[in-house]
Design a protein around this motif. Structure first.
Motif, PDB file in Angstrom:
ATOM      1  N   PHE A  20     -10.506  -4.737  -0.913  1.00  0.00           N
ATOM      2  CA  PHE A  20     -10.113  -3.201   0.426  1.00  0.00           C
ATOM      3  C   PHE A  20     -11.875  -3.007   0.354  1.00  0.00           C
ATOM      4  O   PHE A  20     -12.128  -3.303  -1.153  1.00  0.00           O
ATOM      5  N   ASN A  26     -16.069  -2.524   1.786  1.00  0.00           N
ATOM      6  CA  ASN A  26     -17.765  -3.137   2.402  1.00  0.00           C
ATOM      7  C   ASN A  26     -18.380  -3.569   1.647  1.00  0.00           C
ATOM      8  O   ASN A  26     -19.110  -4.692   1.377  1.00  0.00           O
ATOM      9  N   SER A  35      -8.329  -2.417   6.034  1.00  0.00           N
ATOM     10  CA  SER A  35      -9.115  -1.528   5.805  1.00  0.00           C
ATOM     11  C   SER A  35      -7.187  -0.531   5.973  1.00  0.00           C
ATOM     12  O   SER A  35      -7.601   1.054   6.106  1.00  0.00           O
ATOM     13  N   ASP A  36      -6.475  -0.977   6.246  1.00  0.00           N
ATOM     14  CA  ASP A  36      -4.666  -0.416   5.667  1.00  0.00           C
ATOM     15  C   ASP A  36      -3.957  -1.499   4.654  1.00  0.00           C
ATOM     16  O   ASP A  36      -4.309  -2.239   4.951  1.00  0.00           O
ATOM     17  N   SER A  91     -11.623   2.892  -2.630  1.00  0.00           N
ATOM     18  CA  SER A  91     -11.186   3.037  -2.313  1.00  0.00           C
ATOM     19  C   SER A  91      -9.459   3.604  -3.242  1.00  0.00           C
ATOM     20  O   SER A  91      -7.938   3.091  -2.063  1.00  0.00           O
TER      21      SER A  91
END
Length: 178
Positions: free
Chosen positions: A64, A66, A91-92, A108
Motif C-alpha cells: 500500500f 504510492n 488500494s483497498d 496508510s
C-alpha cells in the motif's frame, strides 16, 4: 551441495540485512528502497505451510502507498524459492488475500485494523513501518531508531498464521514478542 548454497545465500542476505541494521550504519538515502529490500528478505527467510506453497504459481508481494511504487517495482525481476515475484500495488483491503506478503506504510495507517482482520490466521506475511504495528497484531514492524533501521517480530501472530521466520533473522531483531 544444496546446504552449502543455501547457507551462502542465507549469510549473504543476512549480511545485507545486517549492513542496514548494525549500529553505526546510517539509514540509506532511499529508505523506501531499503524497506522494500527488507520486506523481500523477510519473505525469503520465511517458511510457508506446504498447502500455501502448492497453491502458488508466483510469489505475490503486495504493498500500500504510492511513495513505495518504484521501490517495490524493482523486486519484480527477483525470485523466491525458484519462483518469480509479482509485485502488486493495492488500494483497498478486498484484494489482500491474493498476496503472500503485504507491506503497509505509515501513510496508510487507517487501513491497518481492516488489513489485520482480513489476513487473520492466514499464511500472509505482514510487514509495516507503522509505529506499534507488531503490538497491534502485525508480524514484522520496521523501526527507525537513531537514524538506523531495525525490526520487531510478533512470533505469536506468525505461528497462528502457520509461518516460521528463520532463527538467523530472529537473531537480528530488535525485539521478538512471544
Amino acid at each position: 551441495m544444496k546446504k552449502v548454497s543455501f547457507s551462502r545465500k542465507l549469510l549473504y542476505s543476512l549480511w545485507i540485512m545486517g549492513f542496514a541494521l548494525l549500529p553505526g550504519t546510517a539509514i540509506a538515502q532511499d529508505a523506501f528502497e531499503l524497506k522494500a529490500a527488507l520486506t523481500y528478505n523477510f519473505a525469503k527467510f520465511t517458511q510457508w505451510p506446504e498447502s500455501r506453497l502448492n497453491e502458488m504459481s508466483a510469489w505475490k508481494i503486495c504493498y500500500f502507498g504510492n511513495q513505495y511504487h518504484d521501490s517495490f517495482t524493482g523486486l519484480a525481476n527477483k525470485t523466491l524459492a525458484n519462483q518469480s515475484v509479482t509485485v502488486i500495488q493495492l488500494s483497498d483491503i478486498s484484494k489482500v488475500e491474493q498476496c503472500d506478503v503485504v507491506f503497509i506504510d505509515a501513510k496508510s495507517r487507517e487501513l491497518t485494523h481492516r488489513l489485520l482482520l482480513a489476513v487473520e490466521n492466514k499464511a500472509i506475511l505482514t510487514v509495516s513501518d507503522i509505529s506499534g504495528f507488531e503490538m497491534q497484531g502485525g508480524m514484522i514492524e520496521i523501526v527507525e531508531q537513531d537514524k538506523r533501521l531495525y525490526f520487531k517480530v510478533n512470533m505469536q501472530i506468525l505461528e497462528q498464521s502457520g509461518l516460521k521466520v528463520s532463527s538467523q533473522v530472529l537473531k537480528l531483531a530488535l525485539e521478538v514478542k512471544r
